[in-house]
Scaffold this motif. Structure first.
Motif, PDB file in Angstrom:
ATOM      1  N   ALA A 136       5.868  -3.734  11.790  1.00  0.00           N
ATOM      2  CA  ALA A 136       5.327  -4.778  10.911  1.00  0.00           C
ATOM      3  C   ALA A 136       5.854  -4.609   9.495  1.00  0.00           C
ATOM      4  N   VAL A 137       5.918  -3.371   9.018  1.00  0.00           N
ATOM      5  CA  VAL A 137       6.363  -3.163   7.643  1.00  0.00           C
ATOM      6  C   VAL A 137       7.848  -3.566   7.503  1.00  0.00           C
ATOM      7  N   LEU A 138       8.613  -3.378   8.581  1.00  0.00           N
ATOM      8  CA  LEU A 138      10.018  -3.825   8.526  1.00  0.00           C
ATOM      9  C   LEU A 138      10.087  -5.349   8.492  1.00  0.00           C
ATOM     10  N   GLN A 170       0.813  -1.213   0.000  1.00  0.00           N
ATOM     11  CA  GLN A 170       0.000   0.000   0.000  1.00  0.00           C
ATOM     12  C   GLN A 170       0.852   1.271   0.000  1.00  0.00           C
ATOM     13  N   HIS A 171       1.908   1.314   0.849  1.00  0.00           N
ATOM     14  CA  HIS A 171       2.612   2.579   1.068  1.00  0.00           C
ATOM     15  C   HIS A 171       4.000   2.665   0.455  1.00  0.00           C
ATOM     16  N   CYS A 172       4.641   1.556   0.218  1.00  0.00           N
ATOM     17  CA  CYS A 172       6.074   1.595  -0.073  1.00  0.00           C
ATOM     18  C   CYS A 172       6.415   1.100  -1.478  1.00  0.00           C
ATOM     19  N   ALA A 173       5.616   0.170  -2.019  1.00  0.00           N
ATOM     20  CA  ALA A 173       5.998  -0.487  -3.272  1.00  0.00           C
ATOM     21  C   ALA A 173       6.085   0.491  -4.433  1.00  0.00           C
ATOM     22  N   SER A 188      11.299   9.158 -10.830  1.00  0.00           N
ATOM     23  CA  SER A 188      11.105  10.605 -10.719  1.00  0.00           C
ATOM     24  C   SER A 188      11.696  11.171  -9.432  1.00  0.00           C
ATOM     25  N   LEU A 189      12.301  10.311  -8.579  1.00  0.00           N
ATOM     26  CA  LEU A 189      12.863  10.800  -7.320  1.00  0.00           C
ATOM     27  C   LEU A 189      14.277  11.314  -7.530  1.00  0.00           C
ATOM     28  N   ALA A 190      14.715  12.223  -6.645  1.00  0.00           N
ATOM     29  CA  ALA A 190      16.073  12.754  -6.727  1.00  0.00           C
ATOM     30  C   ALA A 190      17.102  11.660  -6.399  1.00  0.00           C
ATOM     31  N   VAL A 191      16.724  10.752  -5.495  1.00  0.00           N
ATOM     32  CA  VAL A 191      17.617   9.662  -5.080  1.00  0.00           C
ATOM     33  C   VAL A 191      16.874   8.355  -5.325  1.00  0.00           C
ATOM     34  N   TRP A 192      17.547   7.366  -5.882  1.00  0.00           N
ATOM     35  CA  TRP A 192      16.894   6.056  -6.053  1.00  0.00           C
ATOM     36  C   TRP A 192      16.733   5.392  -4.700  1.00  0.00           C
ATOM     37  N   PRO A 193      15.604   4.753  -4.455  1.00  0.00           N
ATOM     38  CA  PRO A 193      15.503   3.964  -3.222  1.00  0.00           C
ATOM     39  C   PRO A 193      16.525   2.826  -3.278  1.00  0.00           C
ATOM     40  N   LYS A 205      21.984  -4.946   7.956  1.00  0.00           N
ATOM     41  CA  LYS A 205      23.184  -4.191   8.315  1.00  0.00           C
ATOM     42  C   LYS A 205      22.865  -3.003   9.209  1.00  0.00           C
ATOM     43  N   ARG A 206      21.624  -2.576   9.224  1.00  0.00           N
ATOM     44  CA  ARG A 206      21.247  -1.405   9.997  1.00  0.00           C
ATOM     45  C   ARG A 206      20.730  -1.816  11.374  1.00  0.00           C
ATOM     46  N   ALA A 207      20.847  -0.869  12.332  1.00  0.00           N
ATOM     47  CA  ALA A 207      20.198  -1.075  13.631  1.00  0.00           C
ATOM     48  C   ALA A 207      18.695  -0.982  13.389  1.00  0.00           C
ATOM     49  N   MET A 226      13.266  10.465   1.361  1.00  0.00           N
ATOM     50  CA  MET A 226      12.283   9.401   1.657  1.00  0.00           C
ATOM     51  C   MET A 226      11.251  10.017   2.604  1.00  0.00           C
ATOM     52  N   PRO A 227       9.959   9.904   2.270  1.00  0.00           N
ATOM     53  CA  PRO A 227       8.943  10.526   3.134  1.00  0.00           C
ATOM     54  C   PRO A 227       8.794   9.786   4.462  1.00  0.00           C
ATOM     55  N   GLY A 228       8.422  10.497   5.512  1.00  0.00           N
ATOM     56  CA  GLY A 228       8.150   9.858   6.807  1.00  0.00           C
ATOM     57  C   GLY A 228       6.689   9.442   6.885  1.00  0.00           C
ATOM     58  N   ARG A 276       0.760   8.273   9.198  1.00  0.00           N
ATOM     59  CA  ARG A 276      -0.037   7.219   8.552  1.00  0.00           C
ATOM     60  C   ARG A 276       0.146   5.842   9.166  1.00  0.00           C
ATOM     61  N   LEU A 277       1.320   5.597   9.740  1.00  0.00           N
ATOM     62  CA  LEU A 277       1.568   4.274  10.329  1.00  0.00           C
ATOM     63  C   LEU A 277       1.757   4.400  11.839  1.00  0.00           C
ATOM     64  N   SER A 278       1.154   3.502  12.584  1.00  0.00           N
ATOM     65  CA  SER A 278       1.412   3.451  14.027  1.00  0.00           C
ATOM     66  C   SER A 278       2.795   2.822  14.228  1.00  0.00           C
TER      67      SER A 278
HETATM   68  C1  HEC Z   1       8.348   8.553  -2.447  1.00  0.00           C
HETATM   69  C2  HEC Z   1       9.122   7.332  -2.564  1.00  0.00           C
HETATM   70  C3  HEC Z   1       9.263   6.461  -1.351  1.00  0.00           C
HETATM   71  C4  HEC Z   1       8.254   5.879  -0.623  1.00  0.00           C
HETATM   72  C5  HEC Z   1       6.763   5.976  -0.831  1.00  0.00           C
HETATM   73  C6  HEC Z   1       8.928   5.078   0.394  1.00  0.00           C
HETATM   74  N1  HEC Z   1      10.276   5.207   0.305  1.00  0.00           N
HETATM   75 FE1  HEC Z   1      11.652   4.333   1.496  1.00  0.00          FE
HETATM   76  N2  HEC Z   1      13.148   5.272   0.516  1.00  0.00           N
HETATM   77  C7  HEC Z   1      12.966   6.113  -0.574  1.00  0.00           C
HETATM   78  C8  HEC Z   1      14.252   6.657  -0.967  1.00  0.00           C
HETATM   79  C9  HEC Z   1      14.508   7.608  -2.127  1.00  0.00           C
HETATM   80  C10 HEC Z   1      15.220   6.118  -0.081  1.00  0.00           C
HETATM   81  C11 HEC Z   1      16.714   6.405  -0.032  1.00  0.00           C
HETATM   82  C12 HEC Z   1      16.880   7.681   0.759  1.00  0.00           C
HETATM   83  C13 HEC Z   1      18.294   8.117   0.986  1.00  0.00           C
HETATM   84  O1  HEC Z   1      19.213   7.287   0.912  1.00  0.00           O
HETATM   85  O2  HEC Z   1      18.479   9.305   1.282  1.00  0.00           O
HETATM   86  C14 HEC Z   1      14.477   5.245   0.829  1.00  0.00           C
HETATM   87  C15 HEC Z   1      15.065   4.495   1.837  1.00  0.00           C
HETATM   88  C16 HEC Z   1      14.407   3.589   2.622  1.00  0.00           C
HETATM   89  C17 HEC Z   1      15.028   2.695   3.561  1.00  0.00           C
HETATM   90  C18 HEC Z   1      16.509   2.561   3.800  1.00  0.00           C
HETATM   91  C19 HEC Z   1      16.884   3.259   5.035  1.00  0.00           C
HETATM   92  C20 HEC Z   1      18.356   3.208   5.301  1.00  0.00           C
HETATM   93  O3  HEC Z   1      18.689   2.994   6.456  1.00  0.00           O
HETATM   94  O4  HEC Z   1      19.173   3.361   4.383  1.00  0.00           O
HETATM   95  C21 HEC Z   1      14.037   1.953   4.136  1.00  0.00           C
HETATM   96  C22 HEC Z   1      14.183   0.873   5.194  1.00  0.00           C
HETATM   97  C23 HEC Z   1      12.795   2.415   3.576  1.00  0.00           C
HETATM   98  N3  HEC Z   1      13.057   3.391   2.652  1.00  0.00           N
HETATM   99  C24 HEC Z   1      11.558   1.921   3.938  1.00  0.00           C
HETATM  100  C25 HEC Z   1      10.366   2.389   3.416  1.00  0.00           C
HETATM  101  C26 HEC Z   1       9.071   1.918   3.856  1.00  0.00           C
HETATM  102  C27 HEC Z   1       8.855   0.866   4.919  1.00  0.00           C
HETATM  103  C28 HEC Z   1       8.156   2.588   3.124  1.00  0.00           C
HETATM  104  C29 HEC Z   1       6.643   2.473   3.216  1.00  0.00           C
HETATM  105  C30 HEC Z   1       6.054   2.584   4.513  1.00  0.00           C
HETATM  106  C31 HEC Z   1       8.864   3.479   2.222  1.00  0.00           C
HETATM  107  N4  HEC Z   1      10.202   3.318   2.432  1.00  0.00           N
HETATM  108  C32 HEC Z   1       8.259   4.305   1.328  1.00  0.00           C
HETATM  109  C33 HEC Z   1      11.777   6.413  -1.198  1.00  0.00           C
HETATM  110  C34 HEC Z   1      10.528   6.038  -0.747  1.00  0.00           C
END
Ligand code: HEC
Length: 418
Positions: free
Chosen positions: A213-215, A142-145, A161-166, A176-178, A199-201, A205-207
């Motif tokens: 759970a998502v982790l 729902q939120h992350c894919a 379309s993001l400035a940084v690739w996930p 590797k992360r805490a 990356m949005p917080g 939206r999530l408790s």
């Molecule tokens: C709008 C796009 C977007 C959405 C939606 C998004 N992410 Fe991300 N996420 C990113 C990007 C871009 C990064 C890398 C950010 C950076 O390195 O500065 C990232 C990084 C991360 C990381 C790596 C953190 C680390 O320690 O390096 C985790 C875990 C993560 N996201 C979890 C989630 C989860 C869980 C959700 C859904 C609840 C989510 N993301 C939704 C774009 C997104």
């Protein structure tokens, strides 16, 4: 791996455990004294830095440095304590402590310390439970894919379309992360150096339970992708936590079987996809496409049957959690309707170690897909095993999962029977 390297892995492991435990103890003391409050349900780490146990993994020289420094510090503390008790020798002892601290090799703080967040030492309360994994997978979709991709490789539709690739989850990132720092990033997002959000917080939206759970869901997804594409679990995964009913008794947690090897046998087929043929009067429900067709109760493993509809039968042990089927399918990298016939072996410490695929006739060592890169010949005895399961078990027992905190790779334990 040569002897010396095994020893240094053991040293590293001890140091990692020590630095983590020392900081957790400090946090608990500060919390007990009322010097720090709670955040996201657990005591808040009050400092902007912490000891970066994970850099020890990268730099073995630093490890030795730090070990020497810690040894000197402990010795100095002992001298100070001794001086406090033994008045006549007080000043010489205290002087010795100061000199010891001055001459001890001190690793540079910039390498040893790293940025921390209030949740740096938070521990997941969900214990990789099947219910949590299942909920997490739904939340992930729902939120992350959209950004992270349905397979977690960081190539979702919105990613380009993001400035940084996930980042890709396939490189062990979540291991590797805490975990507390991952929680913080999911709830509060991440920023680039210039302050723009990458990356949005999700705090609104999530408790907290949803974020944990998502982790769990992401970890299961990542493990499943490695199993599917590389036939391997390079980062050790716990068996999803489920309830188990034996002989119609009350439900018990799978973790109660720690200390024993457990085999999870998936039987039956998802309703609507295939018809389950129930044989009245027989203990087991047999499905048309069941494989490992000859599986029997085996004294070397505790057998737990997993069914898609968790219908309990009167005899034997059965998974009783509604989410169990989907959670096990996810760590195997399979669609729920394709899980039938798959088997899992869980070791005595609760780690998922072997995956048997549907249609396979018998176990072999190759089914051990969570293992160190130690060569097989070093690990298994020369005594030939009677069957495939025996060979698999011998290899598994000789190669236990030693530690996985902060990315310490699966490595063979130092002591093993000759
Ligand atoms: C709008 C796009 C977007 C959405 C939606 C998004 N992410 Fe991300 N996420 C990113 C990007 C871009 C990064 C890398 C950010 C950076 O390195 O500065 C990232 C990084 C991360 C990381 C790596 C953190 C680390 O320690 O390096 C985790 C875990 C993560 N996201 C979890 C989630 C989860 C869980 C959700 C859904 C609840 C989510 N993301 C939704 C774009 C997104």
């Amino acid at each position: 791996m040569r002897r010396g390297e095994v020893d240094s892995t053991t040293l590293l492991n001890a140091l990692l455990t020590f630095t983590q435990a020392a900081q957790t103890a400090l946090l608990q003391a500060l919390h007990a004294l009322g010097l720090t409050g709670d955040v996201h349900g657990q005591p808040a780490w009050p400092f902007a830095w912490r000891v970066a146990a994970e850099t020890l993994l990268i730099d073995r020289g630093l490890t030795r440095h730090l070990a020497l420094f810690l040894a000197a510090a402990v010795l100095a503390l002992l001298l100070i304590a001794l001086g406090a008790l033994w008045r006549r020798a007080r000043w010489p002892l205290w002087l010795a402590a100061v000199v010891l601290l001055l001459i001890a090799p001190k690793p540079s703080p910039s390498i040893v310390l790293t940025d921390a967040v209030p949740t740096s030492f938070h521990r997941s309360p969900s214990h990789f439970d099947a219910t949590s994994i299942d909920r997490g997978l739904a939340l992930y979709a729902q939120h992350c894919a959209s950004c992270h991709g349905t397979d977690g490789r960081g190539e979702g539709l919105a990613a380009a379309s993001l400035a940084v690739w996930p980042p890709t989850l396939s490189a062990g990132l979540l291991w590797k992360r805490a975990e507390g720092e991952l929680l913080w990033r999911v709830l509060h997002g991440m920023n680039a150096r210039d302050g723009t959000q990458t990356m949005p917080g999700f705090a609104g939206r999530l408790s907290e339970a949803d974020a944990w759970a998502v982790l769990d869901g992401m970890k299961a997804l990542s493990a499943g992708e490695s199993a599917r594409l590389e036939a391997s679990w390079p980062w050790p995964v716990r068996a999803p936590g489920i309830d188990v009913r034996c002989d119609g008794g009350p439900p018990r947690a799978l973790s109660e079987w720690r200390g024993q090897r457990v085999r999870i046998v998936t039987e039956g087929v998802v309703a609507g996809v295939n018809v389950v043929r129930e044989v009245r009067g027989e203990a087991r429900v047999k499905a048309e496409n069941e494989s490992f067709s000859s599986w029997r109760e085996d004294p070397r493993v505790v057998t737990i049957v997993l069914r898609p509809n968790h219908a309990a039968s009167a005899s034997g042990c059965e998974a009783a959690s509604p989410a169990a089927w989907r959670a096990f399918a996810s760590v195997a990298g399979l669609e729920a309707q394709s899980l039938t016939g798959t088997q899992f072996i869980v070791d005595r410490d609760g780690w998922l170690r072997a995956l048997g695929t549907a249609g396979q006739a018998d176990w072999s060592e190759d089914n051990l897909i969570c293992r160190s890169d130690e060569s097989a010949s070093r690990l298994t005895s020369s005594k030939p095993e009677a069957d495939g399961l025996g060979a698999l078990i011998a290899r598994m027992d000789a190669d236990p999962v030693q530690a996985t905190q902060l990315g310490l790779p699966h490595s063979p334990a130092q002591t093993r029977s000759p």
